[in-house]
Design an enzyme around this catalytic site. Structure first.
Site, PDB file in Angstrom:
ATOM      1  CG  ASP A   1      -2.281   0.387   1.042  1.00 13.52           C
ATOM      2  OD1 ASP A   1      -2.484   1.510   0.548  1.00 13.52           O
ATOM      3  OD2 ASP A   1      -3.180  -0.415   1.356  1.00 13.52           O
TER       4      ASP A   1
ATOM      5  CG  ASP B   1      -4.416   5.517   1.166  1.00 12.54           C
ATOM      6  OD1 ASP B   1      -5.315   4.704   1.414  1.00 12.54           O
ATOM      7  OD2 ASP B   1      -4.289   6.598   1.760  1.00 12.54           O
TER       8      ASP B   1
ATOM      9  CD  GLU C   1      -8.786   4.657  -1.514  1.00 12.02           C
ATOM     10  OE1 GLU C   1      -9.676   4.333  -0.732  1.00 12.02           O
ATOM     11  OE2 GLU C   1      -7.816   5.350  -1.168  1.00 12.02           O
TER      12      GLU C   1
ATOM     13  CG  HIS D   1      -8.700  -1.479   4.215  1.00  8.46           C
ATOM     14  ND1 HIS D   1      -8.505  -1.383   2.849  1.00  8.46           N
ATOM     15  CD2 HIS D   1      -8.342  -0.280   4.716  1.00  8.46           C
ATOM     16  CE1 HIS D   1      -8.052  -0.184   2.552  1.00  8.46           C
ATOM     17  NE2 HIS D   1      -7.932   0.513   3.669  1.00  8.46           N
ATOM     18  CG  ASP D   2     -11.157   1.887   3.519  1.00  8.86           C
ATOM     19  OD1 ASP D   2     -10.680   1.809   4.666  1.00  8.86           O
ATOM     20  OD2 ASP D   2     -10.546   2.364   2.542  1.00  8.86           O
TER      21      ASP D   2
HETATM   22  C1  GLC Z   1      -7.847   5.266   2.153  1.00  3.40           C
HETATM   23  C2  GLC Z   1      -7.699   3.994   2.943  1.00  3.40           C
HETATM   24  C3  GLC Z   1      -8.361   4.168   4.269  1.00  3.40           C
HETATM   25  C4  GLC Z   1      -7.679   5.287   4.993  1.00  3.40           C
HETATM   26  C5  GLC Z   1      -7.642   6.557   4.156  1.00  3.40           C
HETATM   27  C6  GLC Z   1      -6.656   7.522   4.698  1.00  3.40           C
HETATM   28  O1  GLC Z   1      -9.155   5.550   1.839  1.00  3.40           O
HETATM   29  O2  GLC Z   1      -8.207   2.918   2.216  1.00  3.40           O
HETATM   30  O3  GLC Z   1      -8.318   3.003   5.036  1.00  3.40           O
HETATM   31  O4  GLC Z   1      -8.320   5.533   6.203  1.00  3.40           O
HETATM   32  O5  GLC Z   1      -7.254   6.311   2.842  1.00  3.40           O
HETATM   33  O6  GLC Z   1      -5.356   7.069   4.485  1.00  3.40           O
END
Ligand code: GLC
Ligand code: CA
Length: 584
Positions: free
Chosen positions: A101, A207, A266, A341-342
């Site tokens: 990540d 991310d 993402e 994971h979100d």
């Molecule tokens: C992304 C991650 C998430 C995190 C956020 C801030 O959306 O997937 O888990 O809290 O970024 O880094």
């Protein structure tokens, strides 16, 4: 001429590991890297080709690893750099790849860069983060604008030493880096990216990769939430003006040296055009489009966790079709995913967790997504049909800062009213992030076999682990796990149709079934095989007709797969059944 082989990252199945909840090898209640290494054969047998490891870097864990204090070290509870070398080697030894990540929109406030930056306005790293003077109204100090942090509250935090605010789009312990400065970008390339590519990782999941460039005029956001001091400001920081410039520089200066790596971005809140612009410029190999996982959330409008609603099946179809169309019409690549994971669990959100149909639904979703074009990403626990935790849990059972903030927001606003609190918990049991972060259910033993019987896991185990677990499903032929194994093999066998083929949606507005056809890419091409696949998925508690598109009716068809057994498949789909027919 032999046709060109597709890139490894197009045909591979990826599996995301969120290390804290995956497998604890040393009985401290927290998952770790040696724990992962011990399960690589399980993943290999499942049919996994690529592992995406969520952040294992050193971190104060305010946002569970997405707040990194040192890119070049491992959080001690997860292991050591040597453990990471071992994990990379053991993946490669099994013919699997591994991506990490990459979290470089922000760091932890404990990162040495921020510690230096916050000291005063003149230190060498003074501009490495986004600092602004306060707004003074009637002699009172206020944040520079009304932006709301994605995790609640103001997006600005005051620092006495500098007499200034810094920007944090997430929690206050996650200050946003200043990508406007070249020296910052260079430091990121060197420390966060090249360090790990030099160690042999095969790429990154990037991310929040569309937030690096902000509107540096920092205008107030329009008021969309009455009664609230801070307003959703996505428009001012998502897909900002310098994004392409930054990402192209990153490709050219840094990533290109490493050959054919996987860079999956993402990309929340992004239109088709925006996504396409990243892909056509090869800034990412593919992206996570949030179209599907945002269903029922009103996220970009500022919807909160308790504002969720149940989407309709056509919305679900259309959300998946968007990526399929993009790939097909523009010759770019995409991803297929329902969980990470979100996100809460897909069985609960997109199908049903009614105990009578839950397993059928898990297998139907498996059949559905393994039939779609793009790089498939699975999330730990998805392969056994893990479902959401109960709405009867209390906020003390949860650990996620986003969920806790969301709960407290409601609690404070409505003076701890029990019915409002209940609504807040129901919202979290529907879309809260901890649904994905409970310990992986390895067996029916104490603590779901995640850690040993005498250790308290860092977060509560799912109540139903005795019924839903890997050990049990491994030895039962009709389990979701066995079905995933079968489908992942099948996906490679029918690669040209399932992974690389064109997608044709049938009857968008049908409310109880999702039917689509997979055809060879560019069917008109000479020599292309004429076989097609008809995929039918029931989203119903009742029997549903198999609805074949008219143009296929005269063709010979053969039932290849049914989630509930080919032998017993009759004229109608059974509740939550999925089937694939080969159209000859
Ligand atoms: C992304 C991650 C998430 C995190 C956020 C801030 O959306 O997937 O888990 O809290 O970024 O880094
Ligand atoms: Ca451990």
């Amino acid at each position: 001429m032999t046709p060109q082989q597709p890139n490894w990252w197009k045909t591979g199945t990826a599996f995301q590991i969120w290390p804290a909840s995956y497998k604890d090898s040393n009985s401290d209640g927290i998952g770790d890297i040696p724990g992962i290494v011990g399960t690589l054969d399980y993943l290999k047998d499942l049919g996994v080709d690529i592992i995406w490891l969520s952040p294992m870097y050193d971190s104060p864990q305010k946002d569970y690893g997405y707040d990194i204090s040192n890119y070049q070290d491992v959080w001690p509870s997860f292991g050591t750099l040597k453990d990471m070398d071992d994990l990379i080697e053991q993946c490669h030894k099994r013919g699997m790849r591994i991506i990490l990540d990459l979290v470089v929109n922000h760091t932890s406030d404990q990162h040495a860069w921020f510690q230096e930056s916050k000291q005063d306005k003149t230190n060498p790293k003074a501009e490495w983060y986004m600092w602004k003077d306060p707004k003074i109204i009637n002699g009172e100090r206020h944040p520079p604008n009304n932006w709301k942090s994605i995790f609640g509250g103001s997006a600005w935090e005051w620092v006495e030493e500098r007499q200034q605010y810094y920007l944090h789009l997430f929690v206050k312990e996650q200050p946003d880096l200043n990508w406007e400065l070249e020296v910052v970008r260079q430091a990121i390339y060197k420390e966060a990216i090249e360090f790990w590519l030099d160690k042999g990782v095969d790429g990154f999941r990037v991310d929040t990769c569309n937030l690096y460039s902000k509107d540096t005029n920092f205008p107030d956001a329009a008021i969309s939430l009455q009664e609230e001091p801070y307003q959703p400001a996505f428009k001012h920081f998502e897909n900002g003006p310098r994004m392409h410039e930054f990402l192209q520089e990153q490709r050219n200066v840094c990533l290109n040296k490493y050959g054919d790596i996987l860079i999956v971005g993402e990309c929340p809140g992004s239109s088709e055009e925006t996504i396409l612009s990243y892909l056509e410029a090869n800034e990412f190999s593919c992206v996570f489009d949030f179209n599907t996982v945002d269903l029922g959330t009103n996220r970009t409008l500022g919807g909160k966790k308790h504002h969720g609603y149940k989407h309709q099946l056509p919305d679900f179809k259309e959300s998946l079709a968007r990526t399929q169309r993009l790939i097909q019409q523009h010759n770019v690549w995409g991803t297929v995913f329902l969980e990470n994971h979100d996100q809460a669990r897909s069985v609960s959100r997109f199908a049903t967790d009614n105990p009578e149909y839950r397993e059928a639904a898990a297998k139907m979703l498996a059949l559905c997504i393994t039939s779609l074009t793009g790089t498939l990403f699975l999330y730990q626990g998805q392969e056994i049909g893990t479902y959401n935790h109960s709405a009867d849990w209390s906020i003390e059972d949860l650990r996620d800062i986003d969920s806790i903030n969301a709960f407290n927001d409601v609690k404070d606003k409505y003076n701890d009213d029990p019915i409002w609190n209940k609504k807040a918990m129901r919202g979290l049991a529907t879309v809260g992030r901890d649904n994905a972060r409970l310990p992986v259910q390895w067996s029916a033993e104490a603590n779901a076999g995640f850690t040993d019987a005498n250790t308290k896991p860092w977060i509560r185990c799912h109540d139903d682990y005795k019924n839903v677990n890997i050990a049990e499903q491994l030895q039962r032929a009709d389990s979701p796990l066995k079905f995933y194994q079968r489908m992942l093999k099948f996906r490679h066998e029918y690669r040209d149709l399932m992974i690389l083929g064109d997608f044709e949606l049938h009857d968008l507005y049908e409310q109880k079934a999702f039917t689509f056809v997979k055809k060879p890419k560019g069917t008109a091409e000479e020599g292309a095989s004429k076989q097609e696949l008809l995929v039918v998925c029931s989203f119903s508690d009742e029997e549903e007709p198999v609805d074949m598109p008219s143009r296929l009716k005269s063709r010979e068809s053969e039932l290849l797969v049914s989630t509930l057994g080919e032998e017993s498949a009759g004229k109608y789909l059974r509740p939550w059944e999925g089937r694939i027919y080969l159209i000859k």
